[in-house]
Design a protein around this motif. Structure first.
Motif, mmCIF file in Angstrom:
data_model
loop_
_atom_site.group_PDB
_atom_site.id
_atom_site.type_symbol
_atom_site.label_atom_id
_atom_site.label_comp_id
_atom_site.label_asym_id
_atom_site.label_seq_id
_atom_site.Cartn_x
_atom_site.Cartn_y
_atom_site.Cartn_z
ATOM 1 N N SER A 61 29.908 36.433 40.048
ATOM 2 C CA SER A 61 29.233 36.001 41.361
ATOM 3 C C SER A 61 27.832 37.492 41.793
ATOM 4 C CB SER A 61 30.770 35.770 42.213
ATOM 5 O OG SER A 61 31.045 36.502 42.342
ATOM 6 N N GLY A 62 28.729 38.411 41.645
ATOM 7 C CA GLY A 62 27.342 39.191 42.503
ATOM 8 C C GLY A 62 28.825 39.893 43.893
ATOM 9 N N GLU A 63 29.036 39.397 44.050
ATOM 10 C CA GLU A 63 30.253 39.302 45.273
ATOM 11 C C GLU A 63 31.237 40.550 44.965
ATOM 12 O OE1 GLU A 63 32.442 36.259 47.252
ATOM 13 O OE2 GLU A 63 31.258 34.617 46.640
ATOM 14 N N TYR A 64 31.551 41.250 46.278
ATOM 15 C CA TYR A 64 32.806 42.120 46.006
ATOM 16 C C TYR A 64 33.972 42.077 45.165
ATOM 17 C CZ TYR A 64 29.314 45.959 46.650
ATOM 18 O OH TYR A 64 28.193 47.159 46.685
ATOM 19 N N LEU A 65 34.890 42.769 44.284
ATOM 20 C CA LEU A 65 35.833 42.594 44.433
ATOM 21 C C LEU A 65 37.030 42.870 45.269
ATOM 22 C CD1 LEU A 65 36.019 42.726 40.177
ATOM 23 C CD2 LEU A 65 36.141 40.706 42.017
ATOM 24 N N PRO A 66 37.976 42.790 46.040
ATOM 25 C CA PRO A 66 39.112 43.558 46.700
ATOM 26 C C PRO A 66 39.440 44.480 45.591
ATOM 27 C CG PRO A 66 39.509 41.125 46.537
ATOM 28 C CD PRO A 66 38.792 41.378 45.178
ATOM 29 N N TYR A 67 39.494 45.347 47.022
ATOM 30 C CA TYR A 67 39.428 47.128 46.682
ATOM 31 C C TYR A 67 40.901 47.518 46.030
ATOM 32 C CZ TYR A 67 41.295 51.603 47.008
ATOM 33 O OH TYR A 67 41.588 53.150 46.284
ATOM 34 N N GLU A 68 41.952 46.691 46.669
ATOM 35 C CA GLU A 68 43.428 46.652 46.364
ATOM 36 C C GLU A 68 43.871 46.170 44.286
ATOM 37 O OE1 GLU A 68 42.519 44.297 48.334
ATOM 38 O OE2 GLU A 68 43.123 46.029 50.186
ATOM 39 N N PHE A 69 42.846 45.203 44.108
ATOM 40 C CA PHE A 69 42.699 44.457 42.732
ATOM 41 C C PHE A 69 42.248 45.814 41.945
ATOM 42 C CE2 PHE A 69 40.464 42.666 39.587
ATOM 43 C CZ PHE A 69 41.211 42.146 38.872
ATOM 44 N N LEU A 70 40.973 45.925 41.991
ATOM 45 C CA LEU A 70 40.148 47.723 42.038
ATOM 46 C C LEU A 70 41.138 48.802 41.759
ATOM 47 C CD1 LEU A 70 36.029 47.129 43.160
ATOM 48 C CD2 LEU A 70 37.322 46.790 40.765
ATOM 49 N N GLN A 71 41.935 48.958 42.471
ATOM 50 C CA GLN A 71 43.358 49.834 42.884
ATOM 51 C C GLN A 71 44.001 49.867 41.411
ATOM 52 O OE1 GLN A 71 44.481 50.645 46.331
ATOM 53 N NE2 GLN A 71 44.541 52.757 45.771
ATOM 54 N N SER A 72 43.831 48.784 41.043
ATOM 55 C CA SER A 72 45.463 48.205 39.975
ATOM 56 C C SER A 72 44.489 48.342 38.913
ATOM 57 C CB SER A 72 46.122 46.859 40.532
ATOM 58 O OG SER A 72 46.949 46.905 41.754
ATOM 59 N N ILE A 73 42.661 47.791 39.163
ATOM 60 C CA ILE A 73 42.128 47.621 37.309
ATOM 61 C C ILE A 73 40.975 48.239 38.009
ATOM 62 C CG2 ILE A 73 41.678 46.206 35.919
ATOM 63 C CD1 ILE A 73 43.652 43.920 36.646
ATOM 64 N N PRO A 74 41.017 49.003 37.597
ATOM 65 C CA PRO A 74 39.761 50.193 37.849
ATOM 66 C C PRO A 74 38.404 49.587 37.515
ATOM 67 C CG PRO A 74 41.001 51.210 37.330
ATOM 68 C CD PRO A 74 41.909 50.187 37.169
ATOM 69 N N THR A 75 39.233 48.901 36.052
ATOM 70 C CA THR A 75 37.701 48.343 34.750
ATOM 71 C C THR A 75 37.135 46.714 35.202
ATOM 72 O OG1 THR A 75 39.271 47.770 32.613
ATOM 73 C CG2 THR A 75 38.426 49.883 33.292
ATOM 74 N N ALA A 76 38.107 46.445 35.801
ATOM 75 C CA ALA A 76 37.243 45.275 35.776
ATOM 76 C C ALA A 76 35.851 44.679 36.686
ATOM 77 C CB ALA A 76 38.522 44.144 36.992
ATOM 78 N N LYS A 77 36.163 43.540 35.504
ATOM 79 C CA LYS A 77 34.109 42.934 35.671
ATOM 80 C C LYS A 77 34.330 41.615 36.874
ATOM 81 C CE LYS A 77 33.867 44.968 31.421
ATOM 82 N NZ LYS A 77 34.380 44.787 30.324
ATOM 83 N N SER A 78 34.839 40.783 36.999
ATOM 84 C CA SER A 78 34.335 39.746 37.126
ATOM 85 C C SER A 78 35.895 38.845 38.178
ATOM 86 C CB SER A 78 34.131 38.951 36.261
ATOM 87 O OG SER A 78 35.257 38.436 35.759
ATOM 88 N N ALA A 79 35.175 38.475 38.766
ATOM 89 C CA ALA A 79 37.069 37.767 40.181
ATOM 90 C C ALA A 79 37.876 36.997 38.940
ATOM 91 C CB ALA A 79 35.823 36.919 40.921
ATOM 92 N N VAL A 80 36.975 36.421 37.392
ATOM 93 C CA VAL A 80 37.718 35.366 36.757
ATOM 94 C C VAL A 80 39.183 36.699 36.368
ATOM 95 C CG1 VAL A 80 37.634 34.602 34.249
ATOM 96 C CG2 VAL A 80 35.975 34.398 36.251
ATOM 97 N N GLU A 81 38.726 37.479 36.395
ATOM 98 C CA GLU A 81 40.032 38.859 35.487
ATOM 99 C C GLU A 81 40.903 38.365 36.828
ATOM 100 O OE1 GLU A 81 38.076 42.421 34.397
ATOM 101 O OE2 GLU A 81 37.572 41.474 33.034
ATOM 102 N N LEU A 82 40.601 38.628 37.645
ATOM 103 C CA LEU A 82 41.707 38.475 38.771
ATOM 104 C C LEU A 82 42.154 37.809 39.081
ATOM 105 C CD1 LEU A 82 42.810 39.267 41.588
ATOM 106 C CD2 LEU A 82 40.533 38.733 42.958
ATOM 107 N N ASP A 83 41.717 36.226 38.541
ATOM 108 C CA ASP A 83 42.063 35.151 38.725
ATOM 109 C C ASP A 83 43.213 35.303 37.702
ATOM 110 O OD1 ASP A 83 41.424 34.137 41.035
ATOM 111 O OD2 ASP A 83 39.933 33.089 40.150
ATOM 112 N N ASP A 84 42.929 35.391 36.520
ATOM 113 C CA ASP A 84 43.968 35.452 35.169
ATOM 114 C C ASP A 84 44.825 36.271 35.590
ATOM 115 O OD1 ASP A 84 42.097 33.642 34.565
ATOM 116 O OD2 ASP A 84 40.853 35.473 33.166
ATOM 117 N N MET A 85 45.107 37.641 36.391
ATOM 118 C CA MET A 85 46.190 38.387 36.818
ATOM 119 C C MET A 85 46.602 37.879 37.882
ATOM 120 S SD MET A 85 46.109 40.094 34.950
ATOM 121 C CE MET A 85 47.299 41.864 35.377
ATOM 122 N N GLU A 86 46.740 36.424 38.799
ATOM 123 C CA GLU A 86 46.428 36.117 39.500
ATOM 124 C C GLU A 86 49.002 35.102 39.623
ATOM 125 O OE1 GLU A 86 44.306 35.301 41.919
ATOM 126 O OE2 GLU A 86 44.742 37.198 43.877
#
Length: 95
Positions: A61-86
């Motif tokens: 999407s080009g949107e920024y991922l939440p910092y808290e998520f990047l802090q936990s998973i700094p190699t995240a590439k997309s919001a889909v990964e965030l949804d998968d982790m949640e």
């Protein structure tokens, strides 16, 4: 925010060094070797994005991922990964 990114940058560099050391001097356990190489590729990509000013943007999407998520998973590439982790952190409806 920059100091937060500096922390993540330093952690990624340190992890990269540890993985390279393992690959060069550690036991060659074929069962985990491909996981280490995959993680190393992800770390290299994240470091490159930081150096190019693209770190933290969702590749879809080009949107920024939440910092808290990047802090936990700094190699995240997309919001889909965030949804998968949640889905793994959700509490069951019935207990």
């Amino acid at each position: 925010m920059q100091s937060n990114l500096d922390y993540i940058y330093n952690e990624l560099r340190e992890t990269r060094t540890e993985l390279l050391t393992y690959l060069n001097y550690g036991q060659k356990d074929e069962r985990i070797l491909h996981y280490i190489k995959d993680e190393l590729r992800d770390i290299e990509a994240a470091l490159e994005k930081m150096e190019n000013g693209e770190y933290g943007k969702c590749e879809i999407s080009g949107e920024y991922l939440p910092y808290e998520f990047l802090q936990s998973i700094p190699t995240a590439k997309s919001a889909v990964e965030l949804d998968d982790m949640e889905q793994y952190y959700r509490k069951p409806i019935y207990s």
